[in-house]
Design an enzyme around this catalytic site. Structure first.
Site, short mmCIF file in Angstrom:
data_model
loop_
_atom_site.label_atom_id
_atom_site.label_comp_id
_atom_site.label_asym_id
_atom_site.label_seq_id
_atom_site.Cartn_x
_atom_site.Cartn_y
_atom_site.Cartn_z
CB SER A 47 2.87 2.54 2.19
OG SER A 47 2.30 2.20 1.06
CE LYS A 91 -1.65 3.34 0.98
NZ LYS A 91 -0.37 3.51 1.29
#
Length: 167
Positions: A47, A91
């Site tokens: 990710s 993130k």
């Protein structure tokens, strides 16, 4: 007999006590540092490619930035997953409270626009095609942030700062 035999034992007990006390202080220092100042973490997965390696990076994240509200767009953060609370995910912060975020919903170029509510942040992976992030579960409460990533320790060829590397 009794007093003369106790003298060597009292030195051993005192030395053991001193070492045990030092060890206890050391572990207390580690606990306070890890909980309130900064923490080490091993982060991996697709990710955050290309910022974080697929096979994983050992990083350092500071916890003070989150406590004092110094996290902003562009920062890489450790977040407790809203989908699986046992997991910590990595993130990038894309939007803060009040920001209007436009994002792609699917591969047919249909997009959606949302406003980040007060007390929340919008997070996204750098590799949008392989990331489960705010596009799926919405804005994340600020309280789920655990730290702001600022340094990569491992692998050696990536050693260094991770602040705003995509800017």
């Amino acid at each position: 007999m009794g007093v003369s035999n106790l003298n060597p034992w009292s030195r051993i007990v005192k030395e053991a006590w001193d070492k045990a006390f030092f060890t206890a202080k050391f572990f207390c220092f580690l606990h306070v540092s890890n909980t309130y100042l900064c923490t080490f973490a091993f982060v991996y997965g697709p990710s955050m490619l290309p910022t974080i390696n697929l096979s994983g990076d050992f990083i350092l994240a500071d916890r003070l930035s989150v406590r004092f509200g110094k996290v902003g767009p562009g920062d890489i953060v450790l977040v407790r997953s809203p989908e699986n609370p046992r997991k910590i995910i990595t993130k990038r912060v894309v939007g803060m409270a009040g920001d209007r975020i436009t994002f792609s919903v699917d591969s047919k170029d249909s997009s959606r626009c949302e406003t980040v509510p007060e007390g929340h942040v919008w997070i996204a992976g750098d590799n949008i095609h392989a990331s489960t992030d705010s596009r799926k579960f919405g804005a994340v409460p600020y309280g789920l942030l655990h730290g702001r990533v600022f340094w990569r320790i491992w692998p050696p060829e990536g050693f260094g700062s991770l602040r705003h590397v995509n800017d």
